[in-house]
Structures are given as structure tokens and as C-alpha cells.
Design a protein around this motif. Sequence first.
Motif, PDB file in Angstrom:
ATOM      1  N   LYS A   1       0.838  -1.206   0.000  1.00  0.00           N
ATOM      2  CA  LYS A   1       0.000   0.000   0.000  1.00  0.00           C
ATOM      3  C   LYS A   1       0.864   1.244   0.000  1.00  0.00           C
ATOM      4  O   LYS A   1       1.915   1.255   0.633  1.00  0.00           O
ATOM      5  N   ALA A   2       0.360   2.299  -0.649  1.00  0.00           N
ATOM      6  CA  ALA A   2       1.028   3.598  -0.571  1.00  0.00           C
ATOM      7  C   ALA A   2       0.040   4.677  -0.976  1.00  0.00           C
ATOM      8  O   ALA A   2      -0.995   4.378  -1.581  1.00  0.00           O
ATOM      9  N   VAL A   3       0.355   5.903  -0.624  1.00  0.00           N
ATOM     10  CA  VAL A   3      -0.414   7.042  -1.124  1.00  0.00           C
ATOM     11  C   VAL A   3       0.497   7.764  -2.107  1.00  0.00           C
ATOM     12  O   VAL A   3       1.624   8.115  -1.763  1.00  0.00           O
ATOM     13  N   ILE A   4       0.024   7.927  -3.328  1.00  0.00           N
ATOM     14  CA  ILE A   4       0.842   8.567  -4.357  1.00  0.00           C
ATOM     15  C   ILE A   4       0.112   9.835  -4.805  1.00  0.00           C
ATOM     16  O   ILE A   4      -0.872   9.763  -5.566  1.00  0.00           O
ATOM     17  N   GLU A   5       0.606  10.968  -4.305  1.00  0.00           N
ATOM     18  CA  GLU A   5      -0.082  12.239  -4.521  1.00  0.00           C
ATOM     19  C   GLU A   5      -0.207  12.561  -6.014  1.00  0.00           C
ATOM     20  O   GLU A   5       0.795  12.522  -6.729  1.00  0.00           O
ATOM     21  N   GLY A   6      -1.426  12.825  -6.443  1.00  0.00           N
ATOM     22  CA  GLY A   6      -1.664  13.186  -7.839  1.00  0.00           C
ATOM     23  C   GLY A   6      -2.185  12.028  -8.686  1.00  0.00           C
ATOM     24  O   GLY A   6      -2.713  12.235  -9.773  1.00  0.00           O
ATOM     25  N   LYS A   7      -2.067  10.800  -8.186  1.00  0.00           N
ATOM     26  CA  LYS A   7      -2.482   9.640  -8.994  1.00  0.00           C
ATOM     27  C   LYS A   7      -3.984   9.653  -9.287  1.00  0.00           C
ATOM     28  O   LYS A   7      -4.408   9.399 -10.422  1.00  0.00           O
TER      29      LYS A   7
ATOM     30  N   ASP B   1       9.723   1.395 -21.972  1.00  0.00           N
ATOM     31  CA  ASP B   1       9.543   1.904 -20.601  1.00  0.00           C
ATOM     32  C   ASP B   1       8.115   1.673 -20.143  1.00  0.00           C
ATOM     33  O   ASP B   1       7.173   1.865 -20.915  1.00  0.00           O
ATOM     34  N   LYS B   2       7.964   1.284 -18.888  1.00  0.00           N
ATOM     35  CA  LYS B   2       6.625   1.051 -18.343  1.00  0.00           C
ATOM     36  C   LYS B   2       5.996   2.382 -17.930  1.00  0.00           C
ATOM     37  O   LYS B   2       6.625   3.181 -17.237  1.00  0.00           O
ATOM     38  N   MET B   3       4.749   2.582 -18.352  1.00  0.00           N
ATOM     39  CA  MET B   3       4.039   3.826 -18.062  1.00  0.00           C
ATOM     40  C   MET B   3       2.752   3.510 -17.303  1.00  0.00           C
ATOM     41  O   MET B   3       1.713   4.108 -17.562  1.00  0.00           O
TER      42      MET B   3
ATOM     43  N   GLY C   1       8.707   6.831 -10.049  1.00  0.00           N
ATOM     44  CA  GLY C   1       8.333   7.615 -11.235  1.00  0.00           C
ATOM     45  C   GLY C   1       6.930   7.351 -11.742  1.00  0.00           C
ATOM     46  O   GLY C   1       6.654   7.541 -12.925  1.00  0.00           O
ATOM     47  N   LEU C   2       6.031   6.931 -10.854  1.00  0.00           N
ATOM     48  CA  LEU C   2       4.670   6.603 -11.306  1.00  0.00           C
ATOM     49  C   LEU C   2       3.902   7.836 -11.773  1.00  0.00           C
ATOM     50  O   LEU C   2       3.347   7.843 -12.876  1.00  0.00           O
TER      51      LEU C   2
ATOM     52  N   TYR D   1       2.351   8.553 -15.498  1.00  0.00           N
ATOM     53  CA  TYR D   1       0.927   8.784 -15.760  1.00  0.00           C
ATOM     54  C   TYR D   1       0.741  10.168 -16.406  1.00  0.00           C
ATOM     55  O   TYR D   1      -0.105  10.346 -17.276  1.00  0.00           O
ATOM     56  N   GLN D   2       1.555  11.149 -15.940  1.00  0.00           N
ATOM     57  CA  GLN D   2       1.491  12.486 -16.530  1.00  0.00           C
ATOM     58  C   GLN D   2       1.868  12.440 -18.008  1.00  0.00           C
ATOM     59  O   GLN D   2       1.251  13.111 -18.835  1.00  0.00           O
ATOM     60  N   GLU D   3       2.868  11.639 -18.332  1.00  0.00           N
ATOM     61  CA  GLU D   3       3.307  11.517 -19.725  1.00  0.00           C
ATOM     62  C   GLU D   3       2.191  10.908 -20.581  1.00  0.00           C
ATOM     63  O   GLU D   3       1.952  11.363 -21.704  1.00  0.00           O
ATOM     64  N   VAL D   4       1.478   9.905 -20.034  1.00  0.00           N
ATOM     65  CA  VAL D   4       0.344   9.326 -20.763  1.00  0.00           C
ATOM     66  C   VAL D   4      -0.707  10.421 -21.011  1.00  0.00           C
ATOM     67  O   VAL D   4      -1.203  10.589 -22.131  1.00  0.00           O
ATOM     68  N   ALA D   5      -1.019  11.194 -19.962  1.00  0.00           N
ATOM     69  CA  ALA D   5      -2.029  12.257 -20.084  1.00  0.00           C
ATOM     70  C   ALA D   5      -1.599  13.323 -21.087  1.00  0.00           C
ATOM     71  O   ALA D   5      -2.407  13.814 -21.876  1.00  0.00           O
ATOM     72  N   LYS D   6      -0.312  13.670 -21.070  1.00  0.00           N
ATOM     73  CA  LYS D   6       0.201  14.671 -22.016  1.00  0.00           C
ATOM     74  C   LYS D   6       0.062  14.179 -23.443  1.00  0.00           C
ATOM     75  O   LYS D   6      -0.395  14.898 -24.322  1.00  0.00           O
TER      76      LYS D   6
END
Length: 258
Positions: free
Chosen positions: A41-47, A212-214, A225-226, A230-235
Motif C-alpha cells: 500500500k502507498a499514497v501517491i499524490e496526484g495519482k 519503458d513502463k508507463m 516515477g509513477l 501517468y502524466q506523460e500518458v495524459a500529455k
Amino acid sequence: MTSRRTRIYEGKAKILYEGPEPGTVIVHFKDDATAFNAQKKAVIEGKGVLNQRISEYIFTRLNDLGIPTHFLRSLNVREQLVREVEIIPLEVVVRNVAAGSLATRLGLEEGTALPRSIIEFCYKNDALGDPMVSEEHITAFGWAAPQEIDDIMHMSIRINDFLTGLFLGIGIKLIDFKIEFGRLYENDMMRIVLADEISPDSCRLWDTKTNDKMDKDRFRRDMGGLVEAYQEVAKRLGIISENEKPERARPKLVKSDT
Ligand code: TMP
């Protein structure tokens, strides 16, 4: 803001609230990440914001293509309004390239192209670790009727065709993904619609050039680098601009001195 609302259900990555009208539900995308049936488990800010925006984009495109989904509209960067459906207790996995549990199960090297796309079903049950099941199990235990399985498989193939092309056009290989379906009751009619989400949490996405895994494997495999991925996918999808931090995309209230 959210405290007055009636919470219907809290899952690992999302919270469901009662919607403003009967037959609607608000989906809140959390920043929580889990893997291996929540052992990690983790909290990843912005995910959560990124997943909401990517899923909104994909579900809107699918609705436009005539593939029915539960999605109505986004309410803010983290929440969306959807139709209330009866979730079919199956995780439908569509695979184009061997990876993850298929690679392990069949002893295939990750990245090996499959002879054709393969659909797998898992029974949605955390206590059992979502075991893989066959159509025989699904119909024998009444989780879905044979006609419903047919609809689910046809829709899954159409969704795979659309997503494969969408991602290929932005330099991303769609390795595999997981989707869920629900029964939508309207008047005296029932139809199967796509539900849940489609995001880098529920797909494997590899950069075409570098491999590279995205996707969420960055978390499952401690790669880091999660959010950047994800930002790169959105961009690339054109959802966020080059320098935009999605979680800060809202205008901020500025105190006036006067
Ligand atoms: P798997 O290779 O671990 O079975 O995963 C197949 C695909 O399903 C992959 O894109 C990740 C996604 N997935 C989920 O969305 N939720 C899950 O709980 C699991 C196990 C996989």
C-alpha cells in the motif's frame, strides 16, 4: 465538501457516494495505490486526479463510438458522475502481449507477442484473491448469463481495438488491461455497460520505442516515477499541457487586500 454526502462504498482506489439524482453515483478517485491484493500500500499524490482525467477521456471517446459506458460527466478533477449499475463480479482481462500473471503462469517471457488477443475472466473476490475462472464457472454459479458473456466479450474486443489504436498513435503499446461491466436497468430494459475505470492503474502501457513502463507496474515493482509516467500518458493523450501539474490545475482563491 464531501463530508455531507452519503458514502455507498469505499474500495482500494475509489470511493462511491450517492449521486444528486436517483440512479446516479459519484466516483471519487483516491491517491491510494495497492498491489498484490492490498498487501502492498502507498499514497501517491496526484495519482487519483490523473486516473480520473485519463479515464474520463477514454470513456467519453467510447461513449462517442457507441460503446455504452456508465460515465456521464466529470464533476471536478477527482470526481465523476456515473450511472448506477449492478456490477458483474468479474474482472475481464484482455491481453495482446505476454506480461504479468500470464507470463508467470505459462512460462512466457514478458513482451512476447501472443498469437491473438486473449480474454480471461477472474471472479471479483478479494478474500479469494480474484481467482481466474472459466465461462463454465461463470454460468454455473450464475455470475453472468451466456448471452451476457457474449456481450462482454464483443464489447471487450471492440474496446481493445479502439484502445490499441489510440495508444499506438501516441507511441504507446497496449500490453493488457482489466475492465469491469455492469447491468444498467432502464425502464423495463437491462443492458450491459462498461463500468469502473480505464487508466494506467488498470492497463499495462509500454513506450513503443524504449519499452519503458508507463503504468502501475512502476508501483508493483518498486520502480518509482509513477506520477511522472501517468502524466506523460495524459500529455500524449492531449489531456494536460506540457507544464501543467494536474492537481494544481484549478484556479486558486486569492485573498484580496482591499
Ligand atoms: P495480471 O497480469 O497481474 O493478471 O494483470 C493483467 C492486467 O490487469 C494488467 O493490465 C493489470 C490489470 N489488473 C488490475 O487492473 N487489477 C488487478 O487487481 C490485477 C491483478 C490486474
